[in-house]
Design a protein around this motif. Structure first.
Motif, PDB file in Angstrom:
ATOM      1  N   GLY A 218       0.813  -1.208   0.000  1.00  0.00           N
ATOM      2  CA  GLY A 218       0.000   0.000   0.000  1.00  0.00           C
ATOM      3  C   GLY A 218       0.847   1.258   0.000  1.00  0.00           C
ATOM      4  N   LEU A 219       1.925   1.250   0.789  1.00  0.00           N
ATOM      5  CA  LEU A 219       2.826   2.395   0.822  1.00  0.00           C
ATOM      6  C   LEU A 219       3.483   2.634  -0.535  1.00  0.00           C
ATOM      7  CD1 LEU A 219       4.602   1.902   4.267  1.00  0.00           C
ATOM      8  CD2 LEU A 219       3.159   3.829   3.611  1.00  0.00           C
ATOM      9  N   ILE A 220       3.803   1.557  -1.232  1.00  0.00           N
ATOM     10  CA  ILE A 220       4.516   1.684  -2.506  1.00  0.00           C
ATOM     11  C   ILE A 220       3.584   2.100  -3.635  1.00  0.00           C
ATOM     12  CG2 ILE A 220       5.807   0.411  -4.271  1.00  0.00           C
ATOM     13  CD1 ILE A 220       6.941  -1.318  -2.017  1.00  0.00           C
ATOM     14  N   TYR A 221       2.408   1.472  -3.721  1.00  0.00           N
ATOM     15  CA  TYR A 221       1.578   1.628  -4.911  1.00  0.00           C
ATOM     16  C   TYR A 221       0.363   2.535  -4.726  1.00  0.00           C
ATOM     17  CZ  TYR A 221       4.337  -2.325  -6.516  1.00  0.00           C
ATOM     18  OH  TYR A 221       5.375  -3.153  -6.873  1.00  0.00           O
ATOM     19  N   LEU A 234      -2.678   0.946   5.440  1.00  0.00           N
ATOM     20  CA  LEU A 234      -2.204   2.258   5.019  1.00  0.00           C
ATOM     21  C   LEU A 234      -3.055   3.362   5.638  1.00  0.00           C
ATOM     22  CD1 LEU A 234      -0.226   3.860   3.280  1.00  0.00           C
ATOM     23  CD2 LEU A 234      -1.795   3.600   1.361  1.00  0.00           C
ATOM     24  N   GLY A 235      -4.359   3.137   5.744  1.00  0.00           N
ATOM     25  CA  GLY A 235      -5.242   4.122   6.340  1.00  0.00           C
ATOM     26  C   GLY A 235      -4.941   4.347   7.812  1.00  0.00           C
ATOM     27  N   ILE A 236      -4.698   3.273   8.549  1.00  0.00           N
ATOM     28  CA  ILE A 236      -4.392   3.423   9.979  1.00  0.00           C
ATOM     29  C   ILE A 236      -3.042   4.114  10.157  1.00  0.00           C
ATOM     30  CG2 ILE A 236      -3.846   2.136  12.082  1.00  0.00           C
ATOM     31  CD1 ILE A 236      -6.008   0.172  11.380  1.00  0.00           C
ATOM     32  N   SER A 237      -2.083   3.802   9.299  1.00  0.00           N
ATOM     33  CA  SER A 237      -0.800   4.512   9.331  1.00  0.00           C
ATOM     34  C   SER A 237      -0.995   6.000   9.054  1.00  0.00           C
ATOM     35  CB  SER A 237       0.154   3.904   8.296  1.00  0.00           C
ATOM     36  OG  SER A 237       1.364   4.629   8.232  1.00  0.00           O
ATOM     37  N   VAL A 258     -10.087   2.771  17.947  1.00  0.00           N
ATOM     38  CA  VAL A 258     -11.395   2.286  17.498  1.00  0.00           C
ATOM     39  C   VAL A 258     -11.284   1.673  16.117  1.00  0.00           C
ATOM     40  CG1 VAL A 258     -13.740   2.968  16.883  1.00  0.00           C
ATOM     41  CG2 VAL A 258     -12.657   3.940  18.912  1.00  0.00           C
ATOM     42  N   ALA A 259     -10.580   2.373  15.218  1.00  0.00           N
ATOM     43  CA  ALA A 259     -10.413   1.868  13.848  1.00  0.00           C
ATOM     44  C   ALA A 259      -9.669   0.539  13.858  1.00  0.00           C
ATOM     45  CB  ALA A 259      -9.673   2.893  12.998  1.00  0.00           C
ATOM     46  N   ALA A 260      -8.602   0.437  14.651  1.00  0.00           N
ATOM     47  CA  ALA A 260      -7.834  -0.802  14.716  1.00  0.00           C
ATOM     48  C   ALA A 260      -8.670  -1.955  15.232  1.00  0.00           C
ATOM     49  CB  ALA A 260      -6.602  -0.603  15.602  1.00  0.00           C
ATOM     50  N   LEU A 261      -9.561  -1.665  16.192  1.00  0.00           N
ATOM     51  CA  LEU A 261     -10.424  -2.717  16.728  1.00  0.00           C
ATOM     52  C   LEU A 261     -11.467  -3.154  15.701  1.00  0.00           C
ATOM     53  CD1 LEU A 261     -11.137  -4.391  19.269  1.00  0.00           C
ATOM     54  CD2 LEU A 261     -12.735  -2.563  19.868  1.00  0.00           C
ATOM     55  N   ILE A 262     -12.053  -2.186  15.016  1.00  0.00           N
ATOM     56  CA  ILE A 262     -13.104  -2.509  14.043  1.00  0.00           C
ATOM     57  C   ILE A 262     -12.552  -3.333  12.884  1.00  0.00           C
ATOM     58  CG2 ILE A 262     -14.659  -1.495  12.323  1.00  0.00           C
ATOM     59  CD1 ILE A 262     -15.185   0.772  14.277  1.00  0.00           C
ATOM     60  N   VAL A 263     -11.344  -3.030  12.426  1.00  0.00           N
ATOM     61  CA  VAL A 263     -10.816  -3.722  11.249  1.00  0.00           C
ATOM     62  C   VAL A 263     -10.356  -5.140  11.559  1.00  0.00           C
ATOM     63  CG1 VAL A 263     -10.122  -1.558  10.158  1.00  0.00           C
ATOM     64  CG2 VAL A 263      -8.458  -2.819  11.563  1.00  0.00           C
TER      65      VAL A 263
END
Length: 289
Positions: A218-221, A234-237, A258-263
């Motif tokens: 994700g970081l590369i492309y 990539l979104g959480i980063s 919250v985002a990390a838990l949901i995903v």
């Protein structure tokens, strides 16, 4: 005689109790990060990193506000679609190649299979730049294609795994099918594939998880694209850097928690659904009575 039996019984109970204590201890140890994440997701901003497992202040609003602060739904949809494409393609392509190595005899088969396995020795850093140049010359940078396109050609590890599974199937089934006029594709699709569902599920789960957690690609492309086009890692980063005070944010890390838990929920759901096939694939190695 009775004393001996009683001694063995007591020893067995002590051993069983010790085993349970050890298992529970390791279970709690592995469960601790998840409990900490759940607790942090319910805290206000200033209490996120206080390390208390029971929040002093519970803020349920975090779970409603995260959808306004972050395009979390878009990230999850992107990651689910990419992971399904990546897992499905690599499972099918690896199964086809593995079936060829397992059931057909041809000159150089052993050498070719050895070369396939040798590719597992290459570190990812060695192939990173050539792969990037290939996708760049194809003009697909910034799209999803590099995140699953290479899976069209299979994976050495999954080819090895599936080949071992196919080798465990009785050859008499395939010989009888050949006598009935079955084609090579018929042997794979009508006989091998139905019997290899457990191993197919294992490959699919492994690759789905690998794709779901893949931050590097994700970081590369995708890093140069829109935020809505990001994958979950990539979104959480991105959220971590956005909410960081050094990046101009206010330290609203509760939304990241919250985002990390949901995903994590899609992966838990997928493994719960595929658990039976996963256990059957590991335990029986595809042998059906």
């Amino acid at each position: 005689m009775g004393v001996g039996v009683s001694g063995k019984s007591v020893g067995a109970r002590v051993g069983r109790g010790t085993l349970w204590v050890v298992l529970i201890g390791f279970g709690l140890l592995f469960l601790y990060p998840f409990v900490w994440l759940l607790s942090a997701s319910l805290k206000p901003r200033e209490q996120v990193f206080d390390n208390l497992l029971i929040p002093r202040t519970i803020r349920w609003e975090n779970y409603a506000e995260v959808w306004e602060q972050l395009p979390l739904l878009s990230w999850m949809v992107n990651s689910v679609l990419i992971a399904i494409l990546a897992a499905g393609l690599v499972a099918v392509s690896s199964s086809l190649v593995a079936f060829g190595f397992a059931q057909f005899r041809f000159p150089g088969r052993g050498l070719l299979f050895g070369i396939v396995l040798a590719t597992m020795m290459l570190p990812g850093a060695v192939t990173m730049v050539p792969q990037y140049l290939i996708w760049k010359n194809l003009g697909v940078l910034g799209t999803w294609i590099p995140l699953f396109g290479a899976n069209l050609f299979g994976s050495a590890f999954y080819i090895f795994l599936q080949r071992q599974f196919f080798l465990s199937l009785p050859r008499d089934l395939f010989e009888a099918a050949r006598l009935d006029g079955a084609s090579a594709w018929g042997l794979f699709w009508r006989i091998a594939m139905p019997l290899s569902i457990p191993s197919f599920v294992i490959v699919f789960l492994f690759e789905f998880q690998a794709s779901w957690n893949n931050l590097q690609q994700g970081l590369i492309y995708l890093n140069a694209g829109s935020v809505e086009g990001f994958t979950v890692p990539l979104g959480i980063s991105y959220a971590m850097s956005t909410f960081s005070p050094t990046g101009g944010g206010h330290g609203d890390y509760q939304f990241v928690m919250v985002a990390a838990l949901i995903v994590t929920l899609p992966m838990l759901l997928l493994f719960s659904i595929g658990q039976r096939s996963f256990i059957d694939g590991v335990a029986t190695q595809g042998l059906k009575g």
